[in-house]
Design a protein around this motif. Sequence first.
Motif, PDB file in Angstrom:
ATOM      1  N   THR A   1      23.886  34.504  27.201  1.00  0.00           N
ATOM      2  CA  THR A   1      23.272  33.417  27.508  1.00  0.00           C
ATOM      3  C   THR A   1      23.878  32.644  28.387  1.00  0.00           C
ATOM      4  O   THR A   1      24.894  32.069  28.197  1.00  0.00           O
ATOM      5  CB  THR A   1      22.554  32.744  26.271  1.00  0.00           C
ATOM      6  OG1 THR A   1      22.028  33.658  25.376  1.00  0.00           O
ATOM      7  CG2 THR A   1      21.679  31.508  26.747  1.00  0.00           C
TER       8      THR A   1
ATOM      9  N   TRP B   1      13.638  31.241  25.388  1.00  0.00           N
ATOM     10  CA  TRP B   1      14.997  32.204  25.462  1.00  0.00           C
ATOM     11  C   TRP B   1      14.547  33.597  26.458  1.00  0.00           C
ATOM     12  O   TRP B   1      14.965  34.118  27.138  1.00  0.00           O
ATOM     13  CB  TRP B   1      15.742  32.510  24.611  1.00  0.00           C
ATOM     14  CG  TRP B   1      17.159  33.300  24.838  1.00  0.00           C
ATOM     15  CD1 TRP B   1      18.175  32.622  25.232  1.00  0.00           C
ATOM     16  CD2 TRP B   1      17.231  34.491  24.640  1.00  0.00           C
ATOM     17  NE1 TRP B   1      19.031  33.809  25.460  1.00  0.00           N
ATOM     18  CE2 TRP B   1      18.504  34.931  25.042  1.00  0.00           C
ATOM     19  CE3 TRP B   1      16.440  35.885  24.336  1.00  0.00           C
ATOM     20  CZ2 TRP B   1      19.139  36.147  25.265  1.00  0.00           C
ATOM     21  CZ3 TRP B   1      16.856  37.118  24.287  1.00  0.00           C
ATOM     22  CH2 TRP B   1      18.451  37.162  24.554  1.00  0.00           C
TER      23      TRP B   1
ATOM     24  N   ALA C   1      15.356  34.771  29.960  1.00  0.00           N
ATOM     25  CA  ALA C   1      16.261  36.237  30.053  1.00  0.00           C
ATOM     26  C   ALA C   1      15.632  37.450  30.683  1.00  0.00           C
ATOM     27  O   ALA C   1      16.257  38.073  31.363  1.00  0.00           O
ATOM     28  CB  ALA C   1      16.625  36.606  28.534  1.00  0.00           C
ATOM     29  N   SER C   2      14.191  37.441  30.436  1.00  0.00           N
ATOM     30  CA  SER C   2      13.591  38.782  30.955  1.00  0.00           C
ATOM     31  C   SER C   2      12.306  38.104  31.971  1.00  0.00           C
ATOM     32  O   SER C   2      11.867  39.154  32.630  1.00  0.00           O
ATOM     33  CB  SER C   2      13.003  39.585  30.022  1.00  0.00           C
ATOM     34  OG  SER C   2      12.099  39.114  29.412  1.00  0.00           O
TER      35      SER C   2
ATOM     36  N   ASN D   1      16.149  42.284  24.810  1.00  0.00           N
ATOM     37  CA  ASN D   1      16.841  41.414  25.730  1.00  0.00           C
ATOM     38  C   ASN D   1      18.328  41.583  25.463  1.00  0.00           C
ATOM     39  O   ASN D   1      18.952  41.437  26.380  1.00  0.00           O
ATOM     40  CB  ASN D   1      16.054  40.198  26.131  1.00  0.00           C
ATOM     41  CG  ASN D   1      14.922  40.327  26.824  1.00  0.00           C
ATOM     42  OD1 ASN D   1      14.863  40.944  27.869  1.00  0.00           O
ATOM     43  ND2 ASN D   1      13.713  40.056  26.062  1.00  0.00           N
TER      44      ASN D   1
ATOM     45  N   LEU E   1      21.054  42.724  28.181  1.00  0.00           N
ATOM     46  CA  LEU E   1      22.144  41.831  28.623  1.00  0.00           C
ATOM     47  C   LEU E   1      23.472  42.135  28.200  1.00  0.00           C
ATOM     48  O   LEU E   1      24.511  42.001  29.063  1.00  0.00           O
ATOM     49  CB  LEU E   1      21.935  40.301  28.282  1.00  0.00           C
ATOM     50  CG  LEU E   1      20.398  39.788  28.862  1.00  0.00           C
ATOM     51  CD1 LEU E   1      20.080  38.491  28.093  1.00  0.00           C
ATOM     52  CD2 LEU E   1      20.507  39.742  30.450  1.00  0.00           C
TER      53      LEU E   1
END
Length: 163
Positions: free
Chosen positions: A63, A110, A114-115, A150, A154
Amino acid sequence: MTETILAIISFAIIAIYLIAYVITRGLPTSISVTYYHTESKLLFPVVVALCAALAWVPLIRVTPENIQFLAFLICGSIVFVAASPAFKEDLVGKVHTGAAVTLGLAALAWIIVASGMPYATILGVIIGVVLRRNFVFWLEAGILIDIYTNLFVLLHICSSAGA
Protein backbone atom coordinates in the motif's frame (compact mmCIF):
# COMPACT_ATOMS: atom_id res chain seq x y z
CA MET A 1 8.41 -13.78 -0.82
CA THR A 2 7.63 -14.07 2.89
CA GLU A 3 4.77 -11.58 2.55
CA THR A 4 3.28 -13.65 -0.28
CA ILE A 5 3.39 -16.79 1.86
CA LEU A 6 1.72 -14.95 4.75
CA ALA A 7 -1.01 -13.66 2.42
CA ILE A 8 -1.58 -17.14 0.95
CA ILE A 9 -1.90 -18.65 4.43
CA SER A 10 -4.30 -15.87 5.45
CA PHE A 11 -6.45 -16.45 2.38
CA ALA A 12 -6.37 -20.23 2.80
CA ILE A 13 -7.54 -19.99 6.42
CA ILE A 14 -10.56 -17.81 5.68
CA ALA A 15 -11.41 -19.74 2.51
CA ILE A 16 -11.27 -23.12 4.27
CA TYR A 17 -13.31 -21.76 7.19
CA LEU A 18 -16.04 -20.40 4.91
CA ILE A 19 -16.12 -23.41 2.58
CA ALA A 20 -16.32 -25.81 5.54
CA TYR A 21 -19.11 -23.72 7.07
CA VAL A 22 -21.12 -23.60 3.83
CA ILE A 23 -20.71 -27.36 3.32
CA THR A 24 -21.78 -28.24 6.87
CA ARG A 25 -24.31 -25.50 7.68
CA GLY A 26 -25.32 -23.85 4.42
CA LEU A 27 -24.89 -20.29 3.21
CA PRO A 28 -24.75 -17.82 6.13
CA THR A 29 -26.48 -14.44 6.09
CA SER A 30 -23.10 -12.88 6.91
CA ILE A 31 -19.62 -14.07 7.83
CA SER A 32 -20.12 -12.80 11.38
CA VAL A 33 -23.25 -14.89 11.93
CA THR A 34 -21.09 -18.03 11.65
CA TYR A 35 -20.00 -17.26 15.23
CA TYR A 36 -23.46 -18.25 16.47
CA HIS A 37 -23.60 -21.48 14.48
CA THR A 38 -20.25 -23.11 15.26
CA GLU A 39 -19.72 -25.40 18.24
CA SER A 40 -16.62 -23.56 19.43
CA LYS A 41 -17.22 -19.88 20.12
CA LEU A 42 -13.48 -19.31 19.72
CA LEU A 43 -13.37 -20.50 16.10
CA PHE A 44 -14.74 -17.36 14.42
CA PRO A 45 -12.66 -14.82 16.39
CA VAL A 46 -9.46 -16.88 16.08
CA VAL A 47 -9.89 -17.39 12.33
CA VAL A 48 -10.70 -13.74 11.68
CA ALA A 49 -7.93 -12.35 13.92
CA LEU A 50 -5.36 -14.79 12.53
CA CYS A 51 -6.23 -13.83 8.96
CA ALA A 52 -5.84 -10.14 9.82
CA ALA A 53 -2.53 -10.71 11.61
CA LEU A 54 -1.11 -12.71 8.70
CA ALA A 55 -2.25 -10.20 6.07
CA TRP A 56 -1.23 -7.07 7.99
CA VAL A 57 2.43 -6.86 6.89
CA PRO A 58 1.78 -7.82 3.24
CA LEU A 59 -1.05 -5.29 3.02
CA ILE A 60 1.07 -2.50 4.49
CA ARG A 61 3.99 -3.41 2.20
CA VAL A 62 2.02 -3.04 -1.03
CA THR A 63 0.00 0.00 0.00
CA PRO A 64 1.38 3.43 -0.95
CA GLU A 65 2.41 5.44 2.10
CA ASN A 66 -0.18 8.15 1.57
CA ILE A 67 -3.05 5.62 1.96
CA GLN A 68 -1.52 3.16 4.42
CA PHE A 69 -4.06 4.35 6.96
CA LEU A 70 -6.62 2.36 4.94
CA ALA A 71 -4.60 -0.84 5.41
CA PHE A 72 -4.40 -0.10 9.15
CA LEU A 73 -8.16 0.55 9.28
CA ILE A 74 -8.84 -2.72 7.46
CA CYS A 75 -6.71 -4.88 9.74
CA GLY A 76 -7.50 -2.96 12.90
CA SER A 77 -11.23 -3.18 12.22
CA ILE A 78 -10.93 -6.93 11.65
CA VAL A 79 -9.33 -7.26 15.08
CA PHE A 80 -12.26 -5.35 16.64
CA VAL A 81 -14.74 -7.59 14.77
CA ALA A 82 -12.88 -10.64 16.09
CA ALA A 83 -12.80 -9.24 19.62
CA SER A 84 -16.55 -8.58 19.62
CA PRO A 85 -18.07 -11.55 17.79
CA ALA A 86 -21.37 -11.68 19.74
CA PHE A 87 -22.95 -8.89 17.71
CA LYS A 88 -26.48 -9.65 18.98
CA GLU A 89 -25.54 -8.34 22.44
CA ASP A 90 -26.07 -4.64 23.09
CA LEU A 91 -22.60 -3.14 23.77
CA VAL A 92 -20.67 -5.82 21.90
CA GLY A 93 -23.00 -5.39 18.96
CA LYS A 94 -22.24 -1.68 18.74
CA VAL A 95 -18.49 -2.34 18.71
CA HIS A 96 -18.86 -5.16 16.20
CA THR A 97 -21.14 -3.18 13.89
CA GLY A 98 -18.98 -0.06 14.03
CA ALA A 99 -15.86 -2.08 13.28
CA ALA A 100 -17.59 -3.99 10.47
CA VAL A 101 -18.82 -0.79 8.80
CA THR A 102 -15.38 0.82 9.15
CA LEU A 103 -13.81 -2.34 7.72
CA GLY A 104 -16.17 -2.41 4.75
CA LEU A 105 -15.67 1.26 3.89
CA ALA A 106 -11.88 1.14 4.34
CA ALA A 107 -11.66 -2.06 2.29
CA LEU A 108 -13.78 -0.61 -0.49
CA ALA A 109 -11.67 2.57 -0.58
CA TRP A 110 -8.44 0.51 -0.61
CA ILE A 111 -9.75 -1.72 -3.42
CA ILE A 112 -10.74 1.29 -5.53
CA VAL A 113 -7.37 2.96 -5.02
CA ALA A 114 -5.48 -0.32 -5.59
CA SER A 115 -7.29 -1.47 -8.73
CA GLY A 116 -9.75 1.19 -9.80
CA MET A 117 -12.77 -1.09 -9.80
CA PRO A 118 -14.11 -3.48 -7.13
CA TYR A 119 -15.35 -6.08 -9.63
CA ALA A 120 -15.95 -8.95 -7.20
CA THR A 121 -17.65 -6.59 -4.74
CA ILE A 122 -19.99 -5.37 -7.46
CA LEU A 123 -20.67 -8.99 -8.45
CA GLY A 124 -21.38 -9.83 -4.81
CA VAL A 125 -23.89 -6.99 -4.59
CA ILE A 126 -25.58 -8.11 -7.82
CA ILE A 127 -25.80 -11.73 -6.59
CA GLY A 128 -27.24 -10.58 -3.26
CA VAL A 129 -29.82 -8.36 -4.94
CA VAL A 130 -30.83 -10.94 -7.57
CA LEU A 131 -31.12 -13.78 -5.04
CA ARG A 132 -32.77 -11.46 -2.49
CA ARG A 133 -31.06 -13.29 0.35
CA ASN A 134 -27.71 -13.45 2.06
CA PHE A 135 -26.93 -9.97 0.71
CA VAL A 136 -24.38 -9.16 3.43
CA PHE A 137 -22.57 -12.47 2.92
CA TRP A 138 -22.28 -11.91 -0.84
CA LEU A 139 -21.06 -8.34 -0.28
CA GLU A 140 -18.45 -9.55 2.25
CA ALA A 141 -17.38 -12.40 -0.05
CA GLY A 142 -16.91 -9.93 -2.91
CA ILE A 143 -14.85 -7.61 -0.74
CA LEU A 144 -12.69 -10.52 0.45
CA ILE A 145 -12.09 -11.70 -3.11
CA ASP A 146 -11.20 -8.18 -4.24
CA ILE A 147 -8.85 -7.57 -1.32
CA TYR A 148 -6.95 -10.84 -1.71
CA THR A 149 -6.85 -10.63 -5.52
CA ASN A 150 -5.42 -7.11 -5.39
CA LEU A 151 -3.06 -8.07 -2.58
CA PHE A 152 -1.66 -10.99 -4.60
CA VAL A 153 -1.32 -8.90 -7.76
CA LEU A 154 0.43 -6.09 -5.90
CA LEU A 155 2.73 -8.52 -4.09
CA HIS A 156 3.66 -10.03 -7.46
CA ILE A 157 4.37 -6.58 -8.90
CA CYS A 158 6.51 -5.67 -5.88
CA SER A 159 8.47 -8.93 -6.05
CA SER A 160 8.96 -8.59 -9.84
CA ALA A 161 10.20 -5.03 -9.38
CA GLY A 162 12.64 -6.19 -6.73
CA ALA A 163 11.07 -3.94 -4.11
